[in-house]
Design an enzyme around this catalytic site. Structure first.
Site, PDB file in Angstrom:
ATOM      1  N   LYS A   8     -25.213   1.141 -53.093  1.00 21.94           N
ATOM      2  CA  LYS A   8     -25.532   0.804 -51.695  1.00 21.94           C
ATOM      3  C   LYS A   8     -27.021   0.502 -51.524  1.00 21.94           C
ATOM      4  O   LYS A   8     -27.387  -0.483 -50.904  1.00 21.94           O
ATOM      5  CB  LYS A   8     -25.159   1.970 -50.746  1.00 21.94           C
ATOM      6  CG  LYS A   8     -23.712   2.400 -50.807  1.00 21.94           C
ATOM      7  CD  LYS A   8     -23.404   3.501 -49.801  1.00 21.94           C
ATOM      8  CE  LYS A   8     -24.070   4.835 -50.064  1.00 21.94           C
ATOM      9  NZ  LYS A   8     -23.602   5.539 -51.267  1.00 21.94           N
ATOM     10  N   ARG A  81     -21.178   8.131 -42.071  1.00 25.43           N
ATOM     11  CA  ARG A  81     -20.538   8.886 -43.151  1.00 25.43           C
ATOM     12  C   ARG A  81     -19.433   9.793 -42.630  1.00 25.43           C
ATOM     13  O   ARG A  81     -18.813  10.499 -43.417  1.00 25.43           O
ATOM     14  CB  ARG A  81     -21.586   9.757 -43.842  1.00 25.43           C
ATOM     15  CG  ARG A  81     -22.095   9.179 -45.166  1.00 25.43           C
ATOM     16  CD  ARG A  81     -23.166  10.125 -45.668  1.00 25.43           C
ATOM     17  NE  ARG A  81     -23.403  10.048 -47.073  1.00 25.43           N
ATOM     18  CZ  ARG A  81     -24.414   9.397 -47.647  1.00 25.43           C
ATOM     19  NH1 ARG A  81     -25.229   8.674 -46.928  1.00 25.43           N
ATOM     20  NH2 ARG A  81     -24.596   9.454 -48.947  1.00 25.43           N
TER      21      ARG A  81
HETATM   22  P1  AMP Z   1     -27.980   8.898 -49.925  1.00 25.48           P
HETATM   23  O1  AMP Z   1     -29.410   8.599 -50.195  1.00 25.48           O
HETATM   24  O2  AMP Z   1     -27.320   7.889 -49.023  1.00 25.48           O
HETATM   25  O3  AMP Z   1     -27.182   9.171 -51.177  1.00 25.48           O
HETATM   26  O4  AMP Z   1     -27.955  10.279 -49.085  1.00 25.48           O
HETATM   27  C1  AMP Z   1     -28.460  11.475 -49.658  1.00 25.48           C
HETATM   28  C2  AMP Z   1     -28.029  12.651 -48.831  1.00 25.48           C
HETATM   29  O5  AMP Z   1     -28.586  12.560 -47.513  1.00 25.48           O
HETATM   30  C3  AMP Z   1     -26.526  12.811 -48.610  1.00 25.48           C
HETATM   31  O6  AMP Z   1     -25.878  13.444 -49.709  1.00 25.48           O
HETATM   32  C4  AMP Z   1     -26.514  13.662 -47.348  1.00 25.48           C
HETATM   33  O7  AMP Z   1     -26.856  15.008 -47.649  1.00 25.48           O
HETATM   34  C5  AMP Z   1     -27.668  13.070 -46.546  1.00 25.48           C
HETATM   35  N1  AMP Z   1     -27.228  11.948 -45.705  1.00 25.48           N
HETATM   36  C6  AMP Z   1     -27.497  10.631 -45.869  1.00 25.48           C
HETATM   37  N2  AMP Z   1     -26.928   9.887 -44.930  1.00 25.48           N
HETATM   38  C7  AMP Z   1     -26.267  10.756 -44.117  1.00 25.48           C
HETATM   39  C8  AMP Z   1     -25.448  10.603 -42.963  1.00 25.48           C
HETATM   40  N3  AMP Z   1     -25.176   9.382 -42.462  1.00 25.48           N
HETATM   41  N4  AMP Z   1     -24.925  11.721 -42.415  1.00 25.48           N
HETATM   42  C9  AMP Z   1     -25.169  12.948 -42.907  1.00 25.48           C
HETATM   43  N5  AMP Z   1     -25.922  13.173 -44.006  1.00 25.48           N
HETATM   44  C10 AMP Z   1     -26.462  12.078 -44.613  1.00 25.48           C
END
Ligand code: AMP
Length: 207
Positions: A8, A81
């Site tokens: 992503k 999410r």
């Molecule tokens: P990512 O960088 O998208 O893999 O996100 C890393 C972490 O941030 C996730 O595992 C969640 O703990 C938190 N996170 C990111 N986006 C969201 C979201 N839309 N809602 C809740 N937690 C989020």
């Protein structure tokens, strides 16, 4: 949309550069809050490092100000999410007189997820995402020379938990968007260039 490691962030950065869009990665927004050292950041770090999701209300309130600050087309990366976030996004789009062009799911077999994440490093300065040979220590970013690091939530145990959270909380979002007709699936088990080509082809059709 896509499970952890689906690509992503990589694809969003390419879309931002090619189409002059605003890339909003909620993961990056949260990591920036952690880096600021604020009390909120400390609370968020406790949640992210365990591989759990930040509460919906907090995520949505942090996002709205960022969305309001730009007139550009937006790529939401890692948001929504949960179904509650998808509903809040619909309400926000309506309030701001904007609309959702497409919901793109980058689909990746779970067998690939662990391999990909084991090799993932991120630049602490420019945010570039790189894949290195597993076992190689973090080094310098080839884009800006910044320090590369392994995300604390990228350990095999955390990734396993994040996948469980993905199944329970995020996959229902797929059904939500399938109903609205804006949902498209892309095969993420291809080179980044081919995935990008497929995404661009989807966007050409919906424009
Ligand atoms: P990512 O960088 O998208 O893999 O996100 C890393 C972490 O941030 C996730 O595992 C969640 O703990 C938190 N996170 C990111 N986006 C969201 C979201 N839309 N809602 C809740 N937690 C989020």
């Amino acid at each position: 949309m896509g499970c952890p490691g689906a690509g992503k962030g990589t694809q969003s950065a390419k879309l931002q550069d090619t189409f002059h869009l605003k890339h909003i990665s909620t993961g990056d927004v949260l990591r920036a809050e952690i880096a600021s050292g604020s009390d909120l950041g400390k609370r968020i770090a406790g949640i992210i490092d365990k591989g759990n999701l930040v509460p919906d209300e907090l995520m949505i309130s942090m996002l709205e100000n960022i969305v309001k600050a730009t007139d550009k087309g937006i790529i939401f990366d890692g948001f929504p999410r949960t179904v509650a976030q998808a509903e809040a996004l619909d309400a926000m789009m309506k309030r701001l007189e904007r609309s959702i062009t497409a919901v793109i799911m980058i689909d990746l077999p779970e067998s690939e997820v662990v391999n990909r994440i084991a090799s993932r490093r991120q630049c602490g300065k420019c945010g570039a995402i790189l894949h290195i040979t597993p076992g190689t220590p973090a080094n310098k970013c080839p884009v800006c020379g910044g320090e590369l690091y392994t995300r604390p939530d990228d350990t095999p145990e955390r990734v396993k938990h994040r996948l469980e959270v993905y199944h329970t909380d995020t996959l229902p979002v797929k059904t939500y968007y399938q109903r609205s007709g804006s949902y498209v699936e892309i095969n993420g088990d291809q080179t980044p260039e081919k995935v990008f080509e497929d995404i661009v082809n989807v966007l050409k059709k919906v424009k």
